[in-house]
Design a protein around this motif. Sequence first.
Motif, PDB file in Angstrom:
ATOM      1  N   ILE A 144      16.163 -19.402  -0.673  1.00  0.00           N
ATOM      2  CA  ILE A 144      14.802 -19.927  -0.189  1.00  0.00           C
ATOM      3  C   ILE A 144      15.495 -21.564  -1.019  1.00  0.00           C
ATOM      4  CG2 ILE A 144      12.408 -20.535  -0.058  1.00  0.00           C
ATOM      5  CD1 ILE A 144      12.648 -17.476  -0.944  1.00  0.00           C
ATOM      6  N   ALA A 145      15.060 -22.373   0.406  1.00  0.00           N
ATOM      7  CA  ALA A 145      15.340 -23.952   0.164  1.00  0.00           C
ATOM      8  C   ALA A 145      14.184 -24.739   0.666  1.00  0.00           C
ATOM      9  CB  ALA A 145      16.934 -24.821   0.239  1.00  0.00           C
ATOM     10  N   VAL A 146      13.508 -24.444  -0.848  1.00  0.00           N
ATOM     11  CA  VAL A 146      12.003 -25.944   0.110  1.00  0.00           C
ATOM     12  C   VAL A 146      12.489 -27.049  -0.472  1.00  0.00           C
ATOM     13  CG1 VAL A 146      10.255 -26.136  -0.967  1.00  0.00           C
ATOM     14  CG2 VAL A 146      10.833 -24.305  -1.321  1.00  0.00           C
ATOM     15  N   VAL A 160      14.814 -22.474   3.900  1.00  0.00           N
ATOM     16  CA  VAL A 160      15.599 -22.083   4.358  1.00  0.00           C
ATOM     17  C   VAL A 160      16.138 -21.254   3.716  1.00  0.00           C
ATOM     18  CG1 VAL A 160      17.857 -22.606   5.597  1.00  0.00           C
ATOM     19  CG2 VAL A 160      16.410 -24.438   5.864  1.00  0.00           C
ATOM     20  N   SER A 161      16.238 -19.998   4.604  1.00  0.00           N
ATOM     21  CA  SER A 161      16.367 -18.630   3.387  1.00  0.00           C
ATOM     22  C   SER A 161      17.859 -18.392   4.049  1.00  0.00           C
ATOM     23  CB  SER A 161      15.187 -17.615   4.199  1.00  0.00           C
ATOM     24  OG  SER A 161      13.976 -17.885   4.262  1.00  0.00           O
ATOM     25  N   ASN A 162      18.599 -17.607   3.519  1.00  0.00           N
ATOM     26  CA  ASN A 162      20.010 -17.371   3.354  1.00  0.00           C
ATOM     27  C   ASN A 162      19.991 -16.673   3.020  1.00  0.00           C
ATOM     28  OD1 ASN A 162      21.702 -19.886   4.932  1.00  0.00           O
ATOM     29  ND2 ASN A 162      20.146 -21.109   3.429  1.00  0.00           N
ATOM     30  N   GLY A 163      20.789 -15.474   3.395  1.00  0.00           N
ATOM     31  CA  GLY A 163      21.298 -14.362   2.480  1.00  0.00           C
ATOM     32  C   GLY A 163      20.864 -13.432   3.655  1.00  0.00           C
ATOM     33  N   PRO A 164      22.130 -12.258   3.440  1.00  0.00           N
ATOM     34  CA  PRO A 164      22.371 -11.056   4.045  1.00  0.00           C
ATOM     35  C   PRO A 164      21.333 -10.233   5.076  1.00  0.00           C
ATOM     36  CG  PRO A 164      22.623 -10.189   1.892  1.00  0.00           C
ATOM     37  CD  PRO A 164      22.189 -11.751   1.831  1.00  0.00           C
ATOM     38  N   THR A 207       6.471 -23.083  12.155  1.00  0.00           N
ATOM     39  CA  THR A 207       7.289 -22.559  13.475  1.00  0.00           C
ATOM     40  C   THR A 207       8.049 -22.204  12.211  1.00  0.00           C
ATOM     41  OG1 THR A 207       8.712 -24.382  13.616  1.00  0.00           O
ATOM     42  CG2 THR A 207       7.318 -24.181  15.121  1.00  0.00           C
ATOM     43  N   ILE A 208       8.909 -20.503  12.617  1.00  0.00           N
ATOM     44  CA  ILE A 208      10.053 -20.024  11.852  1.00  0.00           C
ATOM     45  C   ILE A 208      10.915 -19.631  13.312  1.00  0.00           C
ATOM     46  CG2 ILE A 208      10.004 -17.167  10.235  1.00  0.00           C
ATOM     47  CD1 ILE A 208       7.678 -17.949   9.758  1.00  0.00           C
ATOM     48  N   GLU A 209      12.016 -19.262  13.065  1.00  0.00           N
ATOM     49  CA  GLU A 209      13.066 -19.244  13.827  1.00  0.00           C
ATOM     50  C   GLU A 209      14.211 -18.692  12.695  1.00  0.00           C
ATOM     51  OE1 GLU A 209      14.166 -22.792  16.438  1.00  0.00           O
ATOM     52  OE2 GLU A 209      12.313 -22.734  17.172  1.00  0.00           O
ATOM     53  N   ALA A 210      15.482 -17.751  13.452  1.00  0.00           N
ATOM     54  CA  ALA A 210      16.342 -17.778  13.540  1.00  0.00           C
ATOM     55  C   ALA A 210      17.369 -18.910  13.619  1.00  0.00           C
ATOM     56  CB  ALA A 210      16.805 -16.169  13.813  1.00  0.00           C
ATOM     57  N   GLU A 211      17.808 -19.434  12.367  1.00  0.00           N
ATOM     58  CA  GLU A 211      19.201 -20.411  13.202  1.00  0.00           C
ATOM     59  C   GLU A 211      19.902 -19.838  13.195  1.00  0.00           C
ATOM     60  OE1 GLU A 211      18.535 -24.696  11.672  1.00  0.00           O
ATOM     61  OE2 GLU A 211      20.039 -23.881  10.283  1.00  0.00           O
ATOM     62  N   ARG A 216      20.629 -16.789   8.059  1.00  0.00           N
ATOM     63  CA  ARG A 216      19.657 -17.892   7.934  1.00  0.00           C
ATOM     64  C   ARG A 216      18.517 -17.602   8.672  1.00  0.00           C
ATOM     65  NH1 ARG A 216      22.920 -23.258   7.201  1.00  0.00           N
ATOM     66  NH2 ARG A 216      22.907 -23.130   9.173  1.00  0.00           N
ATOM     67  N   ILE A 217      17.106 -17.821   7.620  1.00  0.00           N
ATOM     68  CA  ILE A 217      15.470 -18.131   8.917  1.00  0.00           C
ATOM     69  C   ILE A 217      14.949 -19.850   8.596  1.00  0.00           C
ATOM     70  CG2 ILE A 217      13.587 -17.085   9.124  1.00  0.00           C
ATOM     71  CD1 ILE A 217      15.794 -15.628  10.121  1.00  0.00           C
TER      72      ILE A 217
END
Length: 226
Positions: A144-146, A160-164, A207-211, A216-217
């Motif tokens: 999680i990048a803040v 930005v949340s990166n993960g499987p 806002t929350i979106e699936a990039e 990645r969210i």
Amino acid sequence: MSTSDETPASTIITLEALDLAALIASRVCHDVISPVGAIVNGLEILEDEKDEGMRGFAFDLIKKSAAQASARLQFCRIAFGAAGSAAAMLDLGDAEQVARGFVEDQKTKLTWEAPRQLLPKNMVKLLLNLVLVATATIPRGGVIAVTAIGEGENTEFRLVSNGPSARVPTNVLDLLAGKAPDDRIDAHVIQPYYTGLIARAANMGVTIEAEIEGERIVTIAKRLPA
């Protein structure tokens, strides 16, 4: 999706103050009961076990669990608690410290690019609660990048949340907007609902979106137009 007032007023759920307090208390207890239970188990092993290897294991369990319980309580104190007077300013540096203690483990890492500054209490509480929401978007762990951009009340947060298998959990967008399945709020969904309350109190939209679907969210919180 935004937590602004684009949602019809008739769909917004309003909790009584006592009900909200009870559900938040239940959530806090949920967060600390596991490490506290592990401490109890470790003490029971020490009481009954003579083998030095097992006693060493028990000491390690108690030490690790006590640190985890302390980290979770410190996080909850700011994310859910009063943490000062109504007009209090909170330090983003302190927010980083408690967020790392709560989130980071073998599965999930936290990167933090937010200049140290004092911000209104509700903005900092919102950021910490968004970190919790972000952990739910990567159930199998990840990073999680803040990031915080700007100064003072014009600061914008980006997570930005990166993960499987990254995904936006079911009903989170509705809960942020103050809605809930079957028009009912319980301890299982109180945290994102509370996050929406804090966002509106801070006059910020979320806002929350699936990039990148499944990887990645992106969550953004910024001040709403006057």
